[in-house]
Scaffold this motif. Structure first.
Motif, PDB file in Angstrom:
ATOM      1  N   PRO A  72       0.147 -81.567 -27.223  1.00  0.00           N
ATOM      2  CA  PRO A  72       0.221 -82.621 -28.263  1.00  0.00           C
ATOM      3  C   PRO A  72       0.647 -83.898 -27.353  1.00  0.00           C
ATOM      4  CG  PRO A  72       2.144 -81.455 -28.991  1.00  0.00           C
ATOM      5  CD  PRO A  72       1.362 -80.716 -28.189  1.00  0.00           C
ATOM      6  N   GLU A  73       1.691 -83.729 -26.377  1.00  0.00           N
ATOM      7  CA  GLU A  73       2.175 -84.901 -25.535  1.00  0.00           C
ATOM      8  C   GLU A  73       1.212 -84.789 -24.160  1.00  0.00           C
ATOM      9  OE1 GLU A  73       4.077 -87.062 -26.995  1.00  0.00           O
ATOM     10  OE2 GLU A  73       4.268 -85.829 -28.633  1.00  0.00           O
ATOM     11  N   CYS A  74       0.214 -85.368 -24.271  1.00  0.00           N
ATOM     12  CA  CYS A  74      -0.626 -85.320 -23.042  1.00  0.00           C
ATOM     13  C   CYS A  74      -1.110 -86.582 -22.533  1.00  0.00           C
ATOM     14  CB  CYS A  74      -2.008 -84.252 -23.411  1.00  0.00           C
ATOM     15  SG  CYS A  74      -2.767 -84.754 -24.916  1.00  0.00           S
ATOM     16  N   GLN A  75      -0.476 -87.532 -22.857  1.00  0.00           N
ATOM     17  CA  GLN A  75      -1.016 -88.909 -22.553  1.00  0.00           C
ATOM     18  C   GLN A  75      -0.898 -89.291 -21.098  1.00  0.00           C
ATOM     19  OE1 GLN A  75       2.173 -91.047 -24.839  1.00  0.00           O
ATOM     20  NE2 GLN A  75       0.392 -92.255 -25.696  1.00  0.00           N
ATOM     21  N   THR A  76      -1.711 -89.894 -20.496  1.00  0.00           N
ATOM     22  CA  THR A  76      -2.100 -90.189 -19.257  1.00  0.00           C
ATOM     23  C   THR A  76      -2.469 -91.738 -19.162  1.00  0.00           C
ATOM     24  OG1 THR A  76      -3.361 -89.916 -17.108  1.00  0.00           O
ATOM     25  CG2 THR A  76      -4.305 -89.686 -19.370  1.00  0.00           C
ATOM     26  N   MET A  77      -1.917 -92.515 -17.974  1.00  0.00           N
ATOM     27  CA  MET A  77      -2.208 -93.784 -17.601  1.00  0.00           C
ATOM     28  C   MET A  77      -3.549 -94.019 -17.116  1.00  0.00           C
ATOM     29  SD  MET A  77      -0.226 -96.197 -18.442  1.00  0.00           S
ATOM     30  CE  MET A  77       1.352 -96.541 -19.314  1.00  0.00           C
ATOM     31  N   GLY A  78      -4.246 -92.646 -17.100  1.00  0.00           N
ATOM     32  CA  GLY A  78      -5.794 -93.056 -16.458  1.00  0.00           C
ATOM     33  C   GLY A  78      -6.482 -93.738 -17.683  1.00  0.00           C
ATOM     34  N   ALA A  79      -7.841 -94.204 -17.522  1.00  0.00           N
ATOM     35  CA  ALA A  79      -8.410 -94.912 -18.420  1.00  0.00           C
ATOM     36  C   ALA A  79      -9.712 -94.040 -18.401  1.00  0.00           C
ATOM     37  CB  ALA A  79      -8.468 -96.540 -17.758  1.00  0.00           C
ATOM     38  N   GLU A  80     -10.554 -94.532 -19.517  1.00  0.00           N
ATOM     39  CA  GLU A  80     -11.698 -94.070 -19.998  1.00  0.00           C
ATOM     40  C   GLU A  80     -12.498 -94.944 -20.810  1.00  0.00           C
ATOM     41  OE1 GLU A  80     -14.164 -92.030 -21.174  1.00  0.00           O
ATOM     42  OE2 GLU A  80     -14.226 -90.264 -19.684  1.00  0.00           O
ATOM     43  N   ASP A  81     -13.858 -95.260 -20.619  1.00  0.00           N
ATOM     44  CA  ASP A  81     -14.617 -95.898 -21.429  1.00  0.00           C
ATOM     45  C   ASP A  81     -15.046 -95.259 -22.703  1.00  0.00           C
ATOM     46  OD1 ASP A  81     -16.694 -94.485 -20.414  1.00  0.00           O
ATOM     47  OD2 ASP A  81     -17.949 -96.264 -19.895  1.00  0.00           O
ATOM     48  N   MET A  82     -14.420 -94.180 -22.953  1.00  0.00           N
ATOM     49  CA  MET A  82     -14.789 -93.638 -24.528  1.00  0.00           C
ATOM     50  C   MET A  82     -14.080 -94.448 -25.389  1.00  0.00           C
ATOM     51  SD  MET A  82     -15.617 -90.885 -26.278  1.00  0.00           S
ATOM     52  CE  MET A  82     -15.156 -90.235 -27.951  1.00  0.00           C
ATOM     53  N   SER A  83     -13.114 -95.199 -24.700  1.00  0.00           N
ATOM     54  CA  SER A  83     -12.526 -96.369 -25.645  1.00  0.00           C
ATOM     55  C   SER A  83     -13.302 -97.319 -26.431  1.00  0.00           C
ATOM     56  CB  SER A  83     -11.246 -97.124 -24.750  1.00  0.00           C
ATOM     57  OG  SER A  83     -12.012 -97.708 -23.661  1.00  0.00           O
ATOM     58  N   PHE A  84     -14.477 -97.533 -25.900  1.00  0.00           N
ATOM     59  CA  PHE A  84     -15.262 -98.535 -26.558  1.00  0.00           C
ATOM     60  C   PHE A  84     -15.836 -97.891 -27.984  1.00  0.00           C
ATOM     61  CE2 PHE A  84     -15.260-100.480 -22.325  1.00  0.00           C
ATOM     62  CZ  PHE A  84     -14.794-101.680 -22.605  1.00  0.00           C
ATOM     63  N   PHE A  85     -16.179 -96.561 -27.836  1.00  0.00           N
ATOM     64  CA  PHE A  85     -16.681 -95.943 -28.968  1.00  0.00           C
ATOM     65  C   PHE A  85     -15.693 -95.647 -30.002  1.00  0.00           C
ATOM     66  CE2 PHE A  85     -19.777 -94.039 -25.609  1.00  0.00           C
ATOM     67  CZ  PHE A  85     -20.850 -94.416 -26.258  1.00  0.00           C
ATOM     68  N   LEU A  86     -14.417 -95.502 -29.612  1.00  0.00           N
ATOM     69  CA  LEU A  86     -13.098 -95.299 -30.499  1.00  0.00           C
ATOM     70  C   LEU A  86     -12.995 -96.625 -31.017  1.00  0.00           C
ATOM     71  CD1 LEU A  86     -11.241 -92.749 -28.586  1.00  0.00           C
ATOM     72  CD2 LEU A  86     -12.764 -92.230 -30.568  1.00  0.00           C
ATOM     73  N   GLU A  87     -13.062 -97.700 -30.433  1.00  0.00           N
ATOM     74  CA  GLU A  87     -13.089 -99.158 -31.069  1.00  0.00           C
ATOM     75  C   GLU A  87     -14.085 -99.514 -32.283  1.00  0.00           C
ATOM     76  OE1 GLU A  87     -10.898-102.177 -28.006  1.00  0.00           O
ATOM     77  OE2 GLU A  87     -13.099-102.083 -28.029  1.00  0.00           O
ATOM     78  N   ALA A  88     -15.192 -98.848 -31.923  1.00  0.00           N
ATOM     79  CA  ALA A  88     -16.291 -98.925 -32.987  1.00  0.00           C
ATOM     80  C   ALA A  88     -16.454 -98.112 -34.015  1.00  0.00           C
ATOM     81  CB  ALA A  88     -17.739 -98.808 -32.308  1.00  0.00           C
ATOM     82  N   VAL A  89     -16.073 -96.933 -34.050  1.00  0.00           N
ATOM     83  CA  VAL A  89     -16.062 -95.791 -35.086  1.00  0.00           C
ATOM     84  C   VAL A  89     -15.013 -94.890 -34.919  1.00  0.00           C
ATOM     85  CG1 VAL A  89     -18.347 -96.039 -35.539  1.00  0.00           C
ATOM     86  CG2 VAL A  89     -17.394 -94.287 -33.904  1.00  0.00           C
ATOM     87  N   PRO A  90     -14.375 -94.420 -35.990  1.00  0.00           N
ATOM     88  CA  PRO A  90     -13.260 -93.472 -36.028  1.00  0.00           C
ATOM     89  C   PRO A  90     -13.608 -92.432 -35.237  1.00  0.00           C
ATOM     90  CG  PRO A  90     -13.706 -94.125 -38.161  1.00  0.00           C
ATOM     91  CD  PRO A  90     -14.721 -94.559 -37.408  1.00  0.00           C
ATOM     92  N   GLY A  91     -12.662 -91.801 -34.161  1.00  0.00           N
ATOM     93  CA  GLY A  91     -12.966 -90.473 -33.460  1.00  0.00           C
ATOM     94  C   GLY A  91     -11.805 -89.862 -32.733  1.00  0.00           C
ATOM     95  N   CYS A  92     -11.897 -89.259 -31.882  1.00  0.00           N
ATOM     96  CA  CYS A  92     -11.027 -88.458 -31.248  1.00  0.00           C
ATOM     97  C   CYS A  92     -11.589 -87.899 -29.984  1.00  0.00           C
ATOM     98  CB  CYS A  92     -10.386 -87.216 -32.013  1.00  0.00           C
ATOM     99  SG  CYS A  92      -9.225 -86.251 -30.997  1.00  0.00           S
ATOM    100  N   TYR A  93     -10.820 -88.305 -28.793  1.00  0.00           N
ATOM    101  CA  TYR A  93     -11.074 -87.827 -27.487  1.00  0.00           C
ATOM    102  C   TYR A  93      -9.803 -86.791 -27.102  1.00  0.00           C
ATOM    103  CZ  TYR A  93     -13.013 -88.509 -22.846  1.00  0.00           C
ATOM    104  OH  TYR A  93     -13.646 -88.182 -21.355  1.00  0.00           O
ATOM    105  N   PHE A  94     -10.328 -85.813 -26.443  1.00  0.00           N
ATOM    106  CA  PHE A  94      -9.093 -84.586 -26.317  1.00  0.00           C
ATOM    107  C   PHE A  94      -9.459 -84.074 -24.936  1.00  0.00           C
ATOM    108  CE2 PHE A  94     -12.761 -82.556 -28.519  1.00  0.00           C
ATOM    109  CZ  PHE A  94     -12.662 -81.338 -27.912  1.00  0.00           C
TER     110      PHE A  94
END
Length: 403
Positions: free
Chosen positions: A338-360
């Motif tokens: 569960p503690e798997c955060q990273t300072m890397g970035a991903e444009d999946m973020s735009f989808f998650l701003e538009a609708v609820p979701g989860c990237y794993f």
């Protein structure tokens, strides 16, 4: 179909149903085909053609040429209901591969060094399985094969092209093969998973001259050096210690000769943070610091600052759904991270701003096979056993969400 490549060694796939385990040779073949023919962002013509041929052969309705090279496949379940989207990125990186493997990149200077070939193979396998088992779930699944995640970004153009409409998407999921986790581990958490990323270029405009007569100059290198040091105080003294943020200067170019004081210096950097409330704040502080240091030395500056991707923020409900599926698929002692955060970035973020979701994250490193090089390394590769696990994760998420 018979695989033209040797099948990768398989670990225990006890959490994966037999029909998906049977797809493993095909998943490996598809992944290696993609790996041999890597393409940069918005140039994924061969990849898109390969996907389209498969979808057509399987009778899956799909749209091509979305945001230039993207594909949207639509699979209808037994009845109407919820709509779940699955996203997979297709693009490669401008890296020359150093692996000596039968499926080595055939495109010099271009390589799948981040696992997108695996993402595409997993999404293709998911499409095949769901099409063959349409009577086992209700609702609709839209599979988004996205171009250009590595830059300049294909998610936003796909959203603007309407991929989340007709039918309207209720939620979205996606995965990233992750060599920072051991093979088979699932990294999933609610809230921020990956960071927002912003970039800047700054030219310091001083006054050049002779190294023996500095009083006649405005030394752009001295000014730039003080700016680099001062920028580090943004995180250490302006950002709440509870919030994570990074300001990195990756380039500093100045001067042409040891006894000449440079009239200009160029610095470039990146900014990353999780908390959306920091948007705009770090940019403001960067310009204030640059301006203040330049004024104090009699220099001027030219600053170009831009935002790339927002933070990847997982919806808590969908993240819990994914976690519940992961607990059914992974074997102990691998488990959940569960503690798997990273300072890397991903444009999946735009989808998650538009609708609820989860990237794993789906752990893909296997040091025993020398498959643990980091992402974007010229020897990056991963344990292909996780391909079947990725399909199982997606299929179970569809069944649980739609049913």
């Amino acid at each position: 179909m018979v695989s033209v490549f040797p099948q990768a060694n398989s670990a225990n796939l006890s959490g994966v149903r037999l029909e998906i385990r049977a797809l493993q040779p095909q998943l490996v073949e598809w992944r290696r085909c993609f790996h041999q023919k890597p393409e940069l962002g918005f140039q994924e013509q061969l990849t898109a053609e390969f996907i389209s041929r498969k979808l057509t052969a399987w009778g899956i309705e799909h749209q091509t040429g979305v945001a230039q090279t993207g594909i949207v496949a639509t699979i209808q379940g037994k009845t109407g209901g919820k709509v779940l989207a699955i996203r997979a990125d297709m693009d490669a990186l401008p890296i020359h591969e150093m692996n000596e493997v039968p499926y080595k990149s055939q495109h010099p200077g271009v390589m799948h060094a981040c696992g997108h070939d695996g993402h595409t193979a997993i999404a293709l396998g998911t499409a095949y399985y769901l099409q063959q088992h349409r009577q086992q779930f209700t609702g609709t699944v839209k599979i988004l094969f996205q171009p250009a995640e590595e830059g300049p970004g294909g998610a936003k153009p796909m959203i603007e092209a309407g991929v989340l409409k007709n039918p309207d998407v209720d939620a979205i999921i996606g995965l990233h093969l992750w060599n920072n986790l051991p093979m088979g581990t699932i990294g999933v958490r609610p809230g921020a998973l990956m960071a927002a990323v912003e970039s800047f270029n700054c030219t310091i405009l001083g006054k050049g001259g002779h190294g023996a007569m500095p009083h006649q100059t405005v030394d752009s290198i001295v000014v730039g050096a003080q700016i680099v040091n001062a920028l580090q105080t943004i995180v250490s003294r302006n950002v709440n210690p509870i919030d994570s943020a990074v300001v990195t200067i990756g380039e500093f170019h100045a001067g042409t000769k040891r006894n000449v004081i440079a009239d200009t210096a160029k610095i470039s950097g990146t900014v990353r943070y999780f908390n959306p409330l920091l948007k705009g704040f770090i940019q403001q502080r960067i310009e204030q610091i640059i301006s203040g240091v330049c004024v104090s030395h009699g220099a001027s500056y030219d600053l170009d600052y831009w935002s790339l991707y927002p933070a990847v923020i997982n919806d808590s409900t969908i993240a819990q759904l994914v976690r519940s599926v992961a607990e059914e698929v992974v074997e102990t002692p691998l488990g959940i991270a569960p503690e798997c955060q990273t300072m890397g970035a991903e444009d999946m973020s735009f989808f998650l701003e538009a609708v609820p979701g989860c990237y794993f994250f789906l752990g893909s490193a296997n040091p025993d096979k020398d498959l643990a090089y980091p992402h974007h390394h010229p020897r990056f590769d991963f344990d292909e056993t996780v391909l079947a696990m990725g399909v199982e994760m997606f299929v179970r998420c569809v069944e649980k969400f739609c049913n």
